[in-house]
Write a protein that holds these residues in place. Structure first.
Motif, PDB file in Angstrom:
ATOM      1  N   ASP A  38       0.817  -1.211   0.000  1.00 30.31           N
ATOM      2  CA  ASP A  38       0.000   0.000   0.000  1.00 30.31           C
ATOM      3  C   ASP A  38       0.852   1.263   0.000  1.00 30.31           C
ATOM      4  O   ASP A  38       0.445   2.301  -0.530  1.00 30.31           O
ATOM      5  N   GLN A  39       2.037   1.206   0.592  1.00 31.26           N
ATOM      6  CA  GLN A  39       2.914   2.379   0.622  1.00 31.26           C
ATOM      7  C   GLN A  39       3.561   2.641  -0.733  1.00 31.26           C
ATOM      8  O   GLN A  39       3.627   3.781  -1.189  1.00 31.26           O
ATOM      9  N   PHE A  40       4.053   1.567  -1.354  1.00 27.05           N
ATOM     10  CA  PHE A  40       4.834   1.743  -2.577  1.00 27.05           C
ATOM     11  C   PHE A  40       3.989   1.663  -3.847  1.00 27.05           C
ATOM     12  O   PHE A  40       4.394   2.168  -4.892  1.00 27.05           O
ATOM     13  N   TYR A  41       2.843   1.017  -3.763  1.00 27.94           N
ATOM     14  CA  TYR A  41       1.903   0.939  -4.885  1.00 27.94           C
ATOM     15  C   TYR A  41       0.521   1.335  -4.364  1.00 27.94           C
ATOM     16  O   TYR A  41      -0.392   0.509  -4.275  1.00 27.94           O
ATOM     17  N   PRO A  42       0.336   2.618  -4.004  1.00 27.15           N
ATOM     18  CA  PRO A  42      -0.915   3.027  -3.338  1.00 27.15           C
ATOM     19  C   PRO A  42      -2.156   2.869  -4.199  1.00 27.15           C
ATOM     20  O   PRO A  42      -3.266   2.836  -3.661  1.00 27.15           O
ATOM     21  N   GLU A  43      -2.016   2.766  -5.503  1.00 28.28           N
ATOM     22  CA  GLU A  43      -3.182   2.546  -6.361  1.00 28.28           C
ATOM     23  C   GLU A  43      -3.558   1.077  -6.436  1.00 28.28           C
ATOM     24  O   GLU A  43      -4.527   0.711  -7.114  1.00 28.28           O
ATOM     25  N   GLY A  44      -2.818   0.225  -5.730  1.00 24.29           N
ATOM     26  CA  GLY A  44      -3.099  -1.209  -5.701  1.00 24.29           C
ATOM     27  C   GLY A  44      -2.083  -2.005  -6.491  1.00 24.29           C
ATOM     28  O   GLY A  44      -1.513  -1.512  -7.473  1.00 24.29           O
ATOM     29  N   THR A  45      -1.860  -3.228  -6.049  1.00 23.08           N
ATOM     30  CA  THR A  45      -0.903  -4.082  -6.757  1.00 23.08           C
ATOM     31  C   THR A  45      -1.581  -5.031  -7.734  1.00 23.08           C
ATOM     32  O   THR A  45      -0.927  -5.576  -8.621  1.00 23.08           O
ATOM     33  N   GLY A  46      -2.893  -5.250  -7.554  1.00 25.03           N
ATOM     34  CA  GLY A  46      -3.517  -6.301  -8.332  1.00 25.03           C
ATOM     35  C   GLY A  46      -2.899  -7.639  -7.971  1.00 25.03           C
ATOM     36  O   GLY A  46      -2.363  -7.821  -6.870  1.00 25.03           O
ATOM     37  N   ALA A  47      -2.952  -8.598  -8.887  1.00 26.34           N
ATOM     38  CA  ALA A  47      -2.369  -9.923  -8.644  1.00 26.34           C
ATOM     39  C   ALA A  47      -1.941 -10.510  -9.970  1.00 26.34           C
ATOM     40  O   ALA A  47      -2.725 -10.520 -10.927  1.00 26.34           O
ATOM     41  N   TRP A  48      -0.695 -10.970 -10.033  1.00 27.21           N
ATOM     42  CA  TRP A  48      -0.258 -11.665 -11.237  1.00 27.21           C
ATOM     43  C   TRP A  48       0.851 -12.657 -10.921  1.00 27.21           C
ATOM     44  O   TRP A  48       1.616 -12.497  -9.976  1.00 27.21           O
ATOM     45  N   LEU A  49       0.864 -13.701 -11.739  1.00 23.04           N
ATOM     46  CA  LEU A  49       1.880 -14.751 -11.682  1.00 23.04           C
ATOM     47  C   LEU A  49       2.451 -14.879 -13.085  1.00 23.04           C
ATOM     48  O   LEU A  49       1.711 -15.118 -14.042  1.00 23.04           O
ATOM     49  N   ALA A  50       3.751 -14.697 -13.202  1.00 31.49           N
ATOM     50  CA  ALA A  50       4.404 -14.789 -14.500  1.00 31.49           C
ATOM     51  C   ALA A  50       5.391 -15.945 -14.509  1.00 31.49           C
ATOM     52  O   ALA A  50       5.927 -16.328 -13.465  1.00 31.49           O
ATOM     53  N   LYS A  51       5.628 -16.479 -15.687  1.00 32.41           N
ATOM     54  CA  LYS A  51       6.644 -17.508 -15.878  1.00 32.41           C
ATOM     55  C   LYS A  51       7.619 -17.025 -16.944  1.00 32.41           C
ATOM     56  O   LYS A  51       7.217 -16.521 -18.002  1.00 32.41           O
ATOM     57  N   LEU A  52       8.901 -17.163 -16.663  1.00 31.17           N
ATOM     58  CA  LEU A  52       9.945 -16.807 -17.614  1.00 31.17           C
ATOM     59  C   LEU A  52      10.692 -18.064 -18.023  1.00 31.17           C
ATOM     60  O   LEU A  52      10.916 -18.963 -17.196  1.00 31.17           O
ATOM     61  N   ASP A  53      11.071 -18.129 -19.262  1.00 29.16           N
ATOM     62  CA  ASP A  53      11.920 -19.210 -19.746  1.00 29.16           C
ATOM     63  C   ASP A  53      13.369 -18.757 -19.666  1.00 29.16           C
ATOM     64  O   ASP A  53      13.720 -17.664 -20.145  1.00 29.16           O
ATOM     65  N   ALA A  54      14.210 -19.591 -19.059  1.00 29.41           N
ATOM     66  CA  ALA A  54      15.607 -19.236 -18.830  1.00 29.41           C
ATOM     67  C   ALA A  54      16.523 -20.048 -19.733  1.00 29.41           C
ATOM     68  O   ALA A  54      16.339 -21.260 -19.888  1.00 29.41           O
ATOM     69  N   ASP A  55      17.499 -19.383 -20.321  1.00 32.74           N
ATOM     70  CA  ASP A  55      18.554 -20.057 -21.057  1.00 32.74           C
ATOM     71  C   ASP A  55      19.594 -20.503 -20.039  1.00 32.74           C
ATOM     72  O   ASP A  55      20.292 -19.662 -19.456  1.00 32.74           O
ATOM     73  N   THR A  56      19.709 -21.795 -19.809  1.00 34.00           N
ATOM     74  CA  THR A  56      20.596 -22.313 -18.769  1.00 34.00           C
ATOM     75  C   THR A  56      21.989 -22.640 -19.293  1.00 34.00           C
ATOM     76  O   THR A  56      22.816 -23.154 -18.539  1.00 34.00           O
ATOM     77  N   GLU A  57      22.241 -22.348 -20.561  1.00 32.30           N
ATOM     78  CA  GLU A  57      23.575 -22.554 -21.120  1.00 32.30           C
ATOM     79  C   GLU A  57      24.351 -21.247 -21.172  1.00 32.30           C
ATOM     80  O   GLU A  57      25.458 -21.143 -20.642  1.00 32.30           O
ATOM     81  N   ARG A  58      23.768 -20.240 -21.805  1.00 30.53           N
ATOM     82  CA  ARG A  58      24.481 -18.974 -21.992  1.00 30.53           C
ATOM     83  C   ARG A  58      23.919 -17.840 -21.139  1.00 30.53           C
ATOM     84  O   ARG A  58      24.537 -16.784 -21.023  1.00 30.53           O
ATOM     85  N   GLY A  59      22.753 -18.040 -20.569  1.00 26.03           N
ATOM     86  CA  GLY A  59      22.088 -16.966 -19.855  1.00 26.03           C
ATOM     87  C   GLY A  59      21.063 -16.297 -20.741  1.00 26.03           C
ATOM     88  O   GLY A  59      21.186 -16.256 -21.968  1.00 26.03           O
ATOM     89  N   GLY A  60      20.000 -15.788 -20.131  1.00 26.01           N
ATOM     90  CA  GLY A  60      18.938 -15.131 -20.873  1.00 26.01           C
ATOM     91  C   GLY A  60      17.591 -15.443 -20.256  1.00 26.01           C
ATOM     92  O   GLY A  60      17.407 -16.496 -19.632  1.00 26.01           O
ATOM     93  N   LEU A  61      16.649 -14.519 -20.418  1.00 23.83           N
ATOM     94  CA  LEU A  61      15.309 -14.645 -19.860  1.00 23.83           C
ATOM     95  C   LEU A  61      14.282 -14.157 -20.874  1.00 23.83           C
ATOM     96  O   LEU A  61      14.504 -13.132 -21.544  1.00 23.83           O
ATOM     97  N   ARG A  62      13.153 -14.872 -20.950  1.00 26.08           N
ATOM     98  CA  ARG A  62      12.090 -14.473 -21.855  1.00 26.08           C
ATOM     99  C   ARG A  62      10.743 -14.780 -21.215  1.00 26.08           C
ATOM    100  O   ARG A  62      10.467 -15.922 -20.860  1.00 26.08           O
ATOM    101  N   PRO A  63       9.869 -13.767 -21.043  1.00 25.40           N
ATOM    102  CA  PRO A  63       8.532 -14.036 -20.508  1.00 25.40           C
ATOM    103  C   PRO A  63       7.742 -14.956 -21.425  1.00 25.40           C
ATOM    104  O   PRO A  63       7.804 -14.842 -22.645  1.00 25.40           O
TER     105      PRO A  63
END
Length: 458
Positions: A399-424
């Motif tokens: 409430d202090q840092f997001y006074p307009e509300g946070t809502g709710a979400w769950l995201a998943k990212l795919d990670a490159d475990t060889e070279r590094g990298g992230l993609r939603p």
């Protein structure tokens, strides 16, 4: 259960995610959600079930399993089954126990442990984080019994009956503030961190306490089997709120990472490495995230005098193979990925923006929807290829840092475990009404994940 990190990573991928949600107004029960994570199923990325708690006003926060791979430390002994999820209420001091059998997608309530039992048998309140250990469930708590502000500490619970056995500590030394607890099994060492007492955190971030440098700023090291305090490392009182602990999964290693929320000197956030130095432990800062300048008109009232967005590192997580460190910057709305094959010199490899106090970065599944909250609790699949994020920190602080509300979400990212990298993953983004108006805080994965287990064999 898995004997080693490599065995865990090679096991079949998680079919489900369990997500803890809470009602900020305490007018409806908090809930445990199950979400489909099998990309070949038509239930992928969908909330499959919601199991309500039996009470109001709990504020679910962290939760975990009754048993895990650490139980294999007792060779030849009976091992409890990884079957039950224990859900502490951070405000109510109650624990709800859910059985994931016979239907893992629809856990059923089997027991409620009242606050009075936790207070009477262990002397604690405000349960925060739990980990299944070799001798029972370790439950860190922010407060003392009843109205006592502290000291906070660790309660020990039975793996199978969930009875509160006692306080784990036998000699706490200078430790008073509490937050997380973890360990190095093969080295008989436990580690704890510091946030604050209930009165310091339940009303939100207190500027007077922060600027007075009165939140936690130390690590504590203990003898695991006796609960005897061994050493305190002060990170310096400018480094306020030492929260998540992530020890190396390889049981032969005795190092780990700790996240620090904010520096009062410059609003930066940091990650520290603890490591063995002779017969003692030492700690050093290995990651610093600077604050981002911002138009004060775009900032919540608490930040306008500073003209900047602090990163606010609120969670970190380490992949099961000890190669990839993920750092949540909840304030700026970033998840950072680091290659930590050399833990003394993390190498930044990728980042993704979602939400953020001023950025409000959207998800590719909903590109026209500005997001509130930011990457907060981060969970990693055992093989390291999937990273799950929830967006709520703690009701009063949201409430202090997001006074307009946070809502709710769950995201998943795919990670490159060889070279590094992230993609939603654009196919996986349950949000808003999917969680029935509750905020979501932490995720655990069926079969285990990067923060559920400590291993006994290399």
């Amino acid at each position: 259960m898995y004997r080693s990190p490599a065995e865990a990573a090679a096991a079949p991928p998680e079919p489900l995610a369990y997500v803890a949600g809470f009602d900020r107004a305490a007018a409806r029960p908090d809930a445990l959600f199950t979400v489909g994570t099998d990309p070949t199923s038509d239930t992928y990325g969908r909330v499959l079930a919601r199991t309500d708690l039996s009470t109001l006003g709990d504020e679910l926060h962290h939760f975990g399993w009754n048993a895990c791979s650490s139980a294999l430390a007792h060779a030849g002994h009976h091992h409890a089954e990884r079957r039950y999820l224990l859900l502490p209420g951070l405000r109510s001091s109650r624990l709800h126990v859910y059985d994931t059998r016979p239907d893992p997608a629809r856990p059923r309530l089997v027991k409620v442990i009242p606050a009075a039992e936790l207070a009477a048998k262990a002397g604690y309140s405000r349960p925060h984080t739990l980990h299944c250990g070799p001798d029972g469930v370790f439950l860190s708590c922010l407060g003392g019994a009843g109205d006592e502000e502290g000291p906070g500490g660790v309660a020990l619970l039975d793996h199978e009956t969930f009875e509160v056995l006692r306080a784990w500590e036998t000699d706490r030394g200078p430790q008073h503030l509490a937050y997380d607890v973890w360990w190095h099994l093969h080295h008989n060492v436990a580690v704890t961190s510091e946030w604050g007492t209930p009165g310091m955190v339940e009303g939100g971030l207190d500027p007077e306490l922060l600027l007075g440098r009165r939140y936690g700023h130390a690590l504590h090291f203990w003898e695991l089997d006796t609960g005897r305090h061994l050493q305190r490392i002060d990170l310096g009182d400018e480094h306020q709120m030492v929260l998540e602990l992530r020890p190396a999964h390889d049981p032969g290693r005795d190092w780990g990472f700790a996240g620090v929320v904010v520096s009062v000197a410059d609003l930066s956030a940091s990650v520290w490495l603890w490591h063995r130095d002779g017969d003692r432990f030492a700690a050093r800062k290995v990651v610093t995230l600077p604050a981002e300048p911002a138009d004060p008109a775009l900032l919540p009232p608490a930040l306008r005098p500073f003209g900047a967005v602090p990163p606010l590192i609120t969670d970190i997580n380490l992949s099961v193979d000890d190669r990839w460190l993920y750092v949540s910057a909840w304030g700026t709305g970033e998840l950072h990925q680091y290659d930590v094959r050399d833990p003394f010199r993390p190498r930044h490899t990728a980042s993704v923006r979602l939400g953020g106090i001023t950025a409000r970065a959207a998800h590719p599944a909903a590109p026209d929807l500005p997001l509130s909250g930011g990457p907060q609790m981060v969970e990693i699949s055992r093989d390291g290829r999937r990273v799950y994020l929830t967006n709520s920190l703690y009701g009063a602080w949201d409430d202090q840092f997001y006074p307009e509300g946070t809502g709710a979400w769950l995201a998943k990212l795919d990670a490159d475990t060889e070279r590094g990298g992230l993609r939603p993953d654009a196919r996986f983004f349950p949000h808003g009404d999917a969680f029935g108006g509750l905020r979501v805080h932490q995720t655990h994965l069926a079969g285990g994940d990067a923060s559920s287990d400590s291993y006994c064999y290399r």
